[in-house]
Design a protein around this motif. Structure first.
Motif, PDB file in Angstrom:
ATOM      1  N   PHE A 107       0.849  -1.191   0.000  1.00  0.00           N
ATOM      2  CA  PHE A 107       0.000   0.000   0.000  1.00  0.00           C
ATOM      3  C   PHE A 107       0.888   1.246   0.000  1.00  0.00           C
ATOM      4  O   PHE A 107       2.082   1.178   0.310  1.00  0.00           O
ATOM      5  CB  PHE A 107      -0.911   0.018   1.229  1.00  0.00           C
ATOM      6  CG  PHE A 107      -1.758  -1.213   1.382  1.00  0.00           C
ATOM      7  CD1 PHE A 107      -3.049  -1.243   0.894  1.00  0.00           C
ATOM      8  CD2 PHE A 107      -1.254  -2.345   2.006  1.00  0.00           C
ATOM      9  CE1 PHE A 107      -3.837  -2.382   1.030  1.00  0.00           C
ATOM     10  CE2 PHE A 107      -2.031  -3.488   2.155  1.00  0.00           C
ATOM     11  CZ  PHE A 107      -3.326  -3.507   1.655  1.00  0.00           C
ATOM     12  N   GLN A 112      -2.757   4.030   5.346  1.00  0.00           N
ATOM     13  CA  GLN A 112      -3.673   3.432   4.371  1.00  0.00           C
ATOM     14  C   GLN A 112      -3.738   1.922   4.525  1.00  0.00           C
ATOM     15  O   GLN A 112      -4.793   1.313   4.294  1.00  0.00           O
ATOM     16  CB  GLN A 112      -3.222   3.781   2.953  1.00  0.00           C
ATOM     17  CG  GLN A 112      -4.146   3.221   1.873  1.00  0.00           C
ATOM     18  CD  GLN A 112      -3.480   3.104   0.518  1.00  0.00           C
ATOM     19  OE1 GLN A 112      -2.305   3.422   0.353  1.00  0.00           O
ATOM     20  NE2 GLN A 112      -4.223   2.632  -0.466  1.00  0.00           N
ATOM     21  N   THR A 113      -2.640   1.307   4.939  1.00  0.00           N
ATOM     22  CA  THR A 113      -2.623  -0.147   5.107  1.00  0.00           C
ATOM     23  C   THR A 113      -3.637  -0.581   6.155  1.00  0.00           C
ATOM     24  O   THR A 113      -4.433  -1.497   5.923  1.00  0.00           O
ATOM     25  CB  THR A 113      -1.209  -0.621   5.499  1.00  0.00           C
ATOM     26  OG1 THR A 113      -0.274  -0.166   4.523  1.00  0.00           O
ATOM     27  CG2 THR A 113      -1.146  -2.137   5.589  1.00  0.00           C
ATOM     28  N   SER A 116      -7.140  -0.071   4.940  1.00  0.00           N
ATOM     29  CA  SER A 116      -7.497  -1.055   3.920  1.00  0.00           C
ATOM     30  C   SER A 116      -7.835  -2.407   4.528  1.00  0.00           C
ATOM     31  O   SER A 116      -8.813  -3.056   4.127  1.00  0.00           O
ATOM     32  CB  SER A 116      -6.330  -1.215   2.931  1.00  0.00           C
ATOM     33  OG  SER A 116      -6.063  -0.003   2.267  1.00  0.00           O
ATOM     34  N   CYS A 120     -11.971  -3.549   5.342  1.00  0.00           N
ATOM     35  CA  CYS A 120     -12.345  -4.634   4.436  1.00  0.00           C
ATOM     36  C   CYS A 120     -12.790  -5.880   5.190  1.00  0.00           C
ATOM     37  O   CYS A 120     -13.782  -6.521   4.829  1.00  0.00           O
ATOM     38  CB  CYS A 120     -11.156  -4.954   3.531  1.00  0.00           C
ATOM     39  SG  CYS A 120     -11.431  -6.312   2.379  1.00  0.00           S
ATOM     40  N   SER A 264     -10.973  -4.312  -0.892  1.00  0.00           N
ATOM     41  CA  SER A 264     -10.579  -3.201  -0.025  1.00  0.00           C
ATOM     42  C   SER A 264     -10.662  -1.878  -0.785  1.00  0.00           C
ATOM     43  O   SER A 264      -9.884  -1.624  -1.702  1.00  0.00           O
ATOM     44  CB  SER A 264      -9.155  -3.417   0.500  1.00  0.00           C
ATOM     45  OG  SER A 264      -8.734  -2.281   1.215  1.00  0.00           O
ATOM     46  N   ARG A 265     -11.584  -1.018  -0.386  1.00  0.00           N
ATOM     47  CA  ARG A 265     -11.776   0.249  -1.093  1.00  0.00           C
ATOM     48  C   ARG A 265     -10.548   1.164  -1.028  1.00  0.00           C
ATOM     49  O   ARG A 265     -10.175   1.763  -2.044  1.00  0.00           O
ATOM     50  CB  ARG A 265     -13.015   0.956  -0.550  1.00  0.00           C
ATOM     51  CG  ARG A 265     -14.330   0.287  -0.957  1.00  0.00           C
ATOM     52  CD  ARG A 265     -15.493   0.866  -0.183  1.00  0.00           C
ATOM     53  NE  ARG A 265     -15.359   0.574   1.241  1.00  0.00           N
ATOM     54  CZ  ARG A 265     -15.996   1.233   2.202  1.00  0.00           C
ATOM     55  NH1 ARG A 265     -16.787   2.247   1.905  1.00  0.00           N
ATOM     56  NH2 ARG A 265     -15.842   0.901   3.468  1.00  0.00           N
ATOM     57  N   PRO A 266      -9.908   1.339   0.152  1.00  0.00           N
ATOM     58  CA  PRO A 266      -8.725   2.208   0.168  1.00  0.00           C
ATOM     59  C   PRO A 266      -7.602   1.708  -0.732  1.00  0.00           C
ATOM     60  O   PRO A 266      -6.801   2.502  -1.229  1.00  0.00           O
ATOM     61  CB  PRO A 266      -8.300   2.183   1.644  1.00  0.00           C
ATOM     62  CG  PRO A 266      -9.542   1.849   2.395  1.00  0.00           C
ATOM     63  CD  PRO A 266     -10.280   0.895   1.509  1.00  0.00           C
ATOM     64  N   PHE A 267      -7.548   0.387  -0.957  1.00  0.00           N
ATOM     65  CA  PHE A 267      -6.541  -0.175  -1.864  1.00  0.00           C
ATOM     66  C   PHE A 267      -6.944   0.031  -3.316  1.00  0.00           C
ATOM     67  O   PHE A 267      -6.157   0.526  -4.137  1.00  0.00           O
ATOM     68  CB  PHE A 267      -6.356  -1.660  -1.576  1.00  0.00           C
ATOM     69  CG  PHE A 267      -5.476  -2.366  -2.571  1.00  0.00           C
ATOM     70  CD1 PHE A 267      -4.105  -2.164  -2.577  1.00  0.00           C
ATOM     71  CD2 PHE A 267      -6.023  -3.229  -3.508  1.00  0.00           C
ATOM     72  CE1 PHE A 267      -3.285  -2.799  -3.496  1.00  0.00           C
ATOM     73  CE2 PHE A 267      -5.215  -3.875  -4.437  1.00  0.00           C
ATOM     74  CZ  PHE A 267      -3.847  -3.662  -4.423  1.00  0.00           C
ATOM     75  N   SER A 270      -6.862   3.860  -4.630  1.00  0.00           N
ATOM     76  CA  SER A 270      -5.673   4.674  -4.388  1.00  0.00           C
ATOM     77  C   SER A 270      -4.600   4.349  -5.420  1.00  0.00           C
ATOM     78  O   SER A 270      -4.491   3.208  -5.872  1.00  0.00           O
ATOM     79  CB  SER A 270      -5.102   4.407  -2.987  1.00  0.00           C
ATOM     80  OG  SER A 270      -5.957   4.889  -1.982  1.00  0.00           O
TER      81      SER A 270
END
Length: 398
Positions: A107, A112-113, A116, A120, A264-267, A270
């Motif tokens: 990530f 963010q990790t 994520s 999730c 995972s949306r943040p993954f 991004s």
């Protein structure tokens, strides 16, 4: 009401600036080594997470330069679409192998990790259980998830048991703890956490941002320190500390990682880890594998420093005395004493990180000191002498 009113009403930072005690945003003008230049003067750096000193390692820096030349400055897209490099896959493969896991995923940042992973994995009918001293990114991740969050008192296993007993039988449960707590310098009580997780059917995630590279066999982290690496379900780590870069990763079973890869949306939404960051992290990981003695040397330096501080009767937070970690918090107790000590130390040539309420409980403000394997004992001795002089003067003037 004006939504920006809160910005104008908050005068806390202005008050500290007016008192001449503002400790934040000092400007670094050199590499992040054991000695740095900050705002025109030489300082001993005791406030960095560069535990293995690899931000200044020539072979690690060269890996970043070569990646810039080969791949350019960025990926201009998410991993899900155009942003996956062969370099990302190589780094993930070697991280998974290093930790004895089936798969890994990288990530853009450590923050963010955690967003994520937790947002999730923890669904609407699940419960996530956190140590009260977990990193802020973990709490933000819990807020992003649709699950219920419970908190237990720091390393208090009876408090954890009480949380587990509150989880409905039909609900999934994830216990999330820092491996090495970055403020207290102590380790999560993984042996008891594993025992309770088995008893109550919970899964375990360890955020080992500060443990990776500093403890455990070959620097593999907290779970390996306790010999419990096979009992942890989700390993999280970052690149911005021992691995001298920026970013983070998760490692675990292949099906779990693949689920995050696609859900995972943040993954997914991004941009991917820039090439130079990935190359530097990979080079630092390989350097650590080639030099498994580095974490042991760092632990020895930590023990040397603890003894030197105790010999001067400088109060160390008790939690930091149990394990040979590179984080040693010094109690300064009150807000004003902490800010004053941080300023006087800075002026005397030592940079440290002040932690004050609400980041600490009232009356337990502290100076967080952290160490690199590249610190020499002569630098440590110099810093301890400065600590002794500054803190004694402060006590006499109190």
């Amino acid at each position: 009401m004006d939504i920006l009113k809160k910005c104008y009403d908050d005068t806390r930072a202005d008050a500290v600036r007016s008192a001449g005690l503002y400790p934040y945003f000092h400007v670094l003008e050199s590499m992040q080594g054991p000695e740095v230049v900050m705002e025109g003067r030489r300082r001993i750096m005791l406030g960095s997470n560069n535990y293995l000193g690899l931000t200044c390692c020539p072979e690690v820096m060269e890996a970043g330069r070569k990646a810039l030349e080969k791949y350019g400055t960025g990926c201009s897209g998410s991993r899900f679409l155009n942003g996956t490099l062969d370099l990302h896959l190589e780094l993930e493969h070697e991280l998974a192998a290093f930790l004895g896991q089936e798969d890994a995923l990288t990530f853009g940042t450590g923050f963010q990790t955690n967003l994520s992973i937790i947002s999730c994995i923890v669904g609407r009918h699940d419960t996530v259980i956190c140590d009260i001293e977990d990193h802020a990114s973990i709490y933000c991740a819990c807020q992003m998830s649709y699950g219920k969050m419970l908190r237990f008192r720091h390393n208090d296993m009876e408090s954890l048991r009480n949380c587990l007993e509150r989880v409905p039988q039909e609900s999934g449960a994830l216990i999330v703890v820092d491996g090495l707590f970055s403020i207290g310098g102590d380790l999560a009580n993984l042996p008891e956490i594993v025992r309770l997780a088995r008893q109550y059917g919970a899964r375990i995630m360890v955020d080992d941002a500060h443990g990776l590279g500093t403890i455990g066999v070959g620097g593999r982290g907290t779970a390996f320190h306790f010999g419990l690496e096979k009992d942890i379900d989700i390993f999280m780590g970052t690149f911005s500390k021992s691995l001298a870069s920026l970013g983070g990763f998760v490692a675990g079973k292949r099906k779990v990682i693949d689920y995050m890869r696609h859900n995972s949306r943040p993954f997914i939404f991004s941009a991917s880890l820039p090439p130079a960051n990935a190359a530097v992290a990979l080079a630092a990981l390989r350097h650590l594998e080639a030099h498994p003695e580095l974490p042991l040397q760092l632990q020895e330096l930590g023990q040397y420093t603890r003894k030197a501080l105790l010999d001067k009767n400088i109060p160390i937070k008790e939690s930091a005395l149990q394990y040979p970690t590179p984080v040693i918090p010094l109690y300064t107790y009150t807000l004003e004493a902490t800010l004053r000590a941080a300023k006087d130390l800075y002026d005397a040539g030592v940079y440290v990180n002040p932690f004050v309420p609400p980041g600490t409980p009232e009356g337990q403000a502290l100076l967080r000191t952290s160490y690199m394997v590249t610190h020499t004992t002569s630098l440590i001795d110099e810093a301890v002498e400065i600590f002794d002089r500054v803190l004694k003067t402060q006590k006499e003037n109190a």
